[in-house]
Motif scaffolding. Structure first.
Motif, mmCIF file in Angstrom:
data_model
loop_
_atom_site.group_PDB
_atom_site.id
_atom_site.type_symbol
_atom_site.label_atom_id
_atom_site.label_comp_id
_atom_site.label_asym_id
_atom_site.label_seq_id
_atom_site.Cartn_x
_atom_site.Cartn_y
_atom_site.Cartn_z
ATOM 1 N N ALA A 1 -16.380 11.371 -2.145
ATOM 2 C CA ALA A 1 -15.024 10.832 -2.144
ATOM 3 C C ALA A 1 -14.999 9.398 -2.660
ATOM 4 O O ALA A 1 -14.054 8.994 -3.353
ATOM 5 C CB ALA A 1 -14.439 10.899 -0.737
ATOM 6 N N ASP A 2 -16.031 8.624 -2.349
ATOM 7 C CA ASP A 2 -16.102 7.261 -2.870
ATOM 8 C C ASP A 2 -16.199 7.271 -4.398
ATOM 9 O O ASP A 2 -15.581 6.435 -5.072
ATOM 10 C CB ASP A 2 -17.304 6.528 -2.276
ATOM 11 C CG ASP A 2 -17.103 6.181 -0.802
ATOM 12 O OD1 ASP A 2 -15.936 6.129 -0.355
ATOM 13 O OD2 ASP A 2 -18.118 5.979 -0.109
ATOM 14 N N LEU A 3 -16.964 8.209 -4.947
ATOM 15 C CA LEU A 3 -17.052 8.351 -6.400
ATOM 16 C C LEU A 3 -15.692 8.725 -6.983
ATOM 17 O O LEU A 3 -15.250 8.160 -7.995
ATOM 18 C CB LEU A 3 -18.092 9.412 -6.758
ATOM 19 C CG LEU A 3 -18.124 9.863 -8.225
ATOM 20 C CD1 LEU A 3 -18.479 8.691 -9.135
ATOM 21 C CD2 LEU A 3 -19.105 11.019 -8.407
ATOM 22 N N VAL A 4 -15.005 9.653 -6.329
ATOM 23 C CA VAL A 4 -13.679 10.074 -6.799
ATOM 24 C C VAL A 4 -12.718 8.894 -6.789
ATOM 25 O O VAL A 4 -11.914 8.710 -7.711
ATOM 26 C CB VAL A 4 -13.148 11.235 -5.942
ATOM 27 C CG1 VAL A 4 -11.715 11.591 -6.336
ATOM 28 C CG2 VAL A 4 -14.043 12.453 -6.085
ATOM 29 N N ALA A 5 -12.773 8.076 -5.745
ATOM 30 C CA ALA A 5 -11.891 6.913 -5.655
ATOM 31 C C ALA A 5 -12.139 5.949 -6.807
ATOM 32 O O ALA A 5 -11.181 5.404 -7.393
ATOM 33 C CB ALA A 5 -12.090 6.200 -4.312
ATOM 34 N N GLU A 6 -13.393 5.744 -7.137
ATOM 35 C CA GLU A 6 -13.701 4.835 -8.248
ATOM 36 C C GLU A 6 -13.204 5.403 -9.574
ATOM 37 O O GLU A 6 -12.702 4.663 -10.431
ATOM 38 C CB GLU A 6 -15.202 4.548 -8.298
ATOM 39 C CG GLU A 6 -15.723 3.786 -7.076
ATOM 40 C CD GLU A 6 -14.892 2.550 -6.760
ATOM 41 O OE1 GLU A 6 -14.648 1.749 -7.700
ATOM 42 O OE2 GLU A 6 -14.500 2.364 -5.596
ATOM 43 N N LEU A 7 -13.333 6.712 -9.765
ATOM 44 C CA LEU A 7 -12.796 7.342 -10.975
ATOM 45 C C LEU A 7 -11.281 7.151 -11.048
ATOM 46 O O LEU A 7 -10.732 6.825 -12.109
ATOM 47 C CB LEU A 7 -13.142 8.832 -10.988
ATOM 48 C CG LEU A 7 -14.591 9.217 -11.240
ATOM 49 C CD1 LEU A 7 -14.794 10.713 -10.984
ATOM 50 C CD2 LEU A 7 -14.999 8.873 -12.671
ATOM 51 N N ALA A 8 -10.605 7.349 -9.916
ATOM 52 C CA ALA A 8 -9.150 7.203 -9.893
ATOM 53 C C ALA A 8 -8.742 5.764 -10.160
ATOM 54 O O ALA A 8 -7.797 5.502 -10.922
ATOM 55 C CB ALA A 8 -8.608 7.683 -8.555
ATOM 56 N N LEU A 9 -9.421 4.809 -9.568
ATOM 57 C CA LEU A 9 -9.085 3.402 -9.782
ATOM 58 C C LEU A 9 -9.381 2.970 -11.219
ATOM 59 O O LEU A 9 -8.808 1.982 -11.695
ATOM 60 C CB LEU A 9 -9.854 2.525 -8.786
ATOM 61 C CG LEU A 9 -9.364 2.619 -7.340
ATOM 62 C CD1 LEU A 9 -10.339 1.923 -6.401
ATOM 63 C CD2 LEU A 9 -7.965 2.001 -7.207
ATOM 64 N N ASP A 10 -10.238 3.724 -11.902
ATOM 65 C CA ASP A 10 -10.532 3.463 -13.314
ATOM 66 C C ASP A 10 -9.564 4.198 -14.237
ATOM 67 O O ASP A 10 -9.716 4.166 -15.457
ATOM 68 C CB ASP A 10 -11.979 3.879 -13.617
ATOM 69 C CG ASP A 10 -12.503 3.276 -14.902
ATOM 70 O OD1 ASP A 10 -12.149 2.119 -15.220
ATOM 71 O OD2 ASP A 10 -13.258 3.957 -15.620
ATOM 72 N N GLY A 11 -8.589 4.900 -13.637
ATOM 73 C CA GLY A 11 -7.610 5.632 -14.432
ATOM 74 C C GLY A 11 -8.086 6.979 -14.928
ATOM 75 O O GLY A 11 -7.392 7.633 -15.710
ATOM 76 N N ARG A 12 -9.211 7.455 -14.439
ATOM 77 C CA ARG A 12 -9.772 8.743 -14.875
ATOM 78 C C ARG A 12 -9.340 9.830 -13.872
ATOM 79 O O ARG A 12 -10.137 10.439 -13.191
ATOM 80 C CB ARG A 12 -11.287 8.625 -14.984
ATOM 81 C CG ARG A 12 -11.724 7.606 -16.035
ATOM 82 C CD ARG A 12 -13.162 7.178 -15.896
ATOM 83 N NE ARG A 12 -14.095 8.263 -16.155
ATOM 84 C CZ ARG A 12 -15.414 8.143 -16.068
ATOM 85 N NH1 ARG A 12 -15.946 6.972 -15.700
ATOM 86 N NH2 ARG A 12 -16.208 9.170 -16.314
ATOM 87 N N TYR A 13 -8.022 10.038 -13.839
ATOM 88 C CA TYR A 13 -7.442 10.881 -12.791
ATOM 89 C C TYR A 13 -7.848 12.341 -12.903
ATOM 90 O O TYR A 13 -8.074 13.002 -11.891
ATOM 91 C CB TYR A 13 -5.915 10.765 -12.820
ATOM 92 C CG TYR A 13 -5.410 9.352 -12.701
ATOM 93 C CD1 TYR A 13 -5.666 8.594 -11.566
ATOM 94 C CD2 TYR A 13 -4.683 8.768 -13.742
ATOM 95 C CE1 TYR A 13 -5.210 7.289 -11.460
ATOM 96 C CE2 TYR A 13 -4.212 7.471 -13.638
ATOM 97 C CZ TYR A 13 -4.484 6.735 -12.506
ATOM 98 O OH TYR A 13 -4.032 5.452 -12.407
ATOM 99 N N GLY A 14 -7.920 12.857 -14.112
ATOM 100 C CA GLY A 14 -8.292 14.256 -14.278
ATOM 101 C C GLY A 14 -9.701 14.534 -13.789
ATOM 102 O O GLY A 14 -9.948 15.524 -13.084
ATOM 103 N N GLU A 15 -10.644 13.672 -14.157
ATOM 104 C CA GLU A 15 -12.016 13.838 -13.680
ATOM 105 C C GLU A 15 -12.073 13.694 -12.161
ATOM 106 O O GLU A 15 -12.787 14.445 -11.480
ATOM 107 C CB GLU A 15 -12.923 12.799 -14.337
ATOM 108 C CG GLU A 15 -13.078 12.964 -15.836
ATOM 109 C CD GLU A 15 -13.743 11.750 -16.456
ATOM 110 O OE1 GLU A 15 -14.968 11.604 -16.282
ATOM 111 O OE2 GLU A 15 -13.030 10.948 -17.089
ATOM 112 N N ALA A 16 -11.321 12.739 -11.634
ATOM 113 C CA ALA A 16 -11.286 12.543 -10.183
ATOM 114 C C ALA A 16 -10.784 13.797 -9.486
ATOM 115 O O ALA A 16 -11.365 14.256 -8.488
ATOM 116 C CB ALA A 16 -10.399 11.349 -9.840
ATOM 117 N N MET A 17 -9.706 14.373 -9.997
ATOM 118 C CA MET A 17 -9.159 15.605 -9.416
ATOM 119 C C MET A 17 -10.201 16.705 -9.338
ATOM 120 O O MET A 17 -10.351 17.378 -8.316
ATOM 121 C CB MET A 17 -8.003 16.125 -10.280
ATOM 122 C CG MET A 17 -6.640 15.588 -10.000
ATOM 123 S SD MET A 17 -5.408 16.392 -11.052
ATOM 124 C CE MET A 17 -5.297 17.999 -10.246
#
Length: 283
Positions: free
Chosen positions: A194-210
């Motif tokens: 989840a921490d990795l997903v949060a960093e992806l989302a904060l980097d604007g990489r929403y699709g990868e985060a999803m």
């Protein structure tokens, strides 16, 4: 003293159950609330259209909190009607709370209230009504503000918000899943992911985060991964929404139309819609 408002549903980018940080995006399906206030009424009575036995504590508490802060503690009635299935992972509670808060403010004639502050009233009501484990600020902020939001639900901080323009495919199985019943201990075991997903989302990489969120939470909640695999690699992102049972995929409309043919072979309903950018509003 009548008011009316609506707020959209939302899909998950990051489920906040694992680490306290979450992210969600608004979907163009709405819940509408109608509020009628009466200064002589002693309490608030709620009704959910099409669900006469449903728990109305959340929407009643929303009215009570708003009238306590902005009015004179008026009672009255609140009625919600929704395109969003209850307990489907599409943030029906957040949409109902936001719509009710805005409708109550409308009934009181209160204007220019900060929508982020209004959102927090609904979050408080959700916690007091016991319908959320995480505090739901991620879901509620996406619904109230529109677009995609990233939040820290432990402190109710809005970490990021961005307008997104996606087509959205939603598959909702016939069963229901209440987020308050989720196995929180299993979800917390995937906190490093989840921490990795949060960093992806904060980097604007929403699709990868999803997508990473989808596989992680399907494992934690024992949900099927076939819908995710069927969507890849062509969609922008795909995930289990909330604690399920719904799945959402975002991307190009043509790609989602092809995916829809596969998802429709399963029981339940499949809907092709879009993201919602304006959030909650009075009507």
């Amino acid at each position: 003293m009548d008011g009316r408002a609506e707020a959209p549903a939302a899909g998950t980018v990051l489920n906040a159950l694992a680490s306290g940080r979450g992210a969600a995006f608004a979907i163009d399906e709405h819940t509408t609330a109608e509020v009628r206030l009466d200064g002589d009424a002693d309490d608030v009575r709620g009704e959910i259209a099409g669900a006469p036995d449903a728990d109305t504590d959340l929407i009643e508490r929303c009215v009570e909190l708003v009238t306590a802060e902005f009015g004179d503690g008026e009672g009255g009635t609140v009625r919600t009607e929704s395109d969003v299935p209850m307990a489907s992972g599409l943030k029906s509670s957040s949409a109902a709370a936001n719509a009710t808060v805005l409708a109550t403010l409308d009934a009181l004639g209160v204007e220019d209230v900060d929508r982020e502050a209004a959102c927090r009233i609904g979050v408080t009501a959700a916690r007091e009504a016991g319908v959320t484990v995480t505090g739901a600020f991620d879901d509620a902020s996406a619904s109230m503000l529109g677009g995609v939001t990233v939040t820290d639900n432990r402190t109710d901080d809005l970490l990021a918000r961005e307008t997104v323009d996606w087509d959205v495919l939603v598959w909702t199985p016939p069963e229901r899943a209440f987020s308050a019943d989720a196995d929180v201990d299993r979800c917390r075991r995937i906190a490093p992911v989840a921490d990795l997903v949060a960093e992806l989302a904060l980097d604007g990489r929403y699709g990868e985060a999803m997508t990473v969120n989808g596989f992680a939470f399907c494992a934690a909640l024992d949900a099927p991964t076939d819908p995710l695999l069927e969507a890849l690699p062509d969609v922008t992102g795909v995930s289990l929404s909330g604690t399920g049972p719904s799945f959402t995929a975002v991307g190009e409309r043509e790609t989602l139309e092809e995916l829809r043919e596969q998802w429709e072979t399963r029981p339940g309903t499949t809907r092709l819609t879009t993201t919602e950018t304006s959030g909650g509003r009075t009507r």
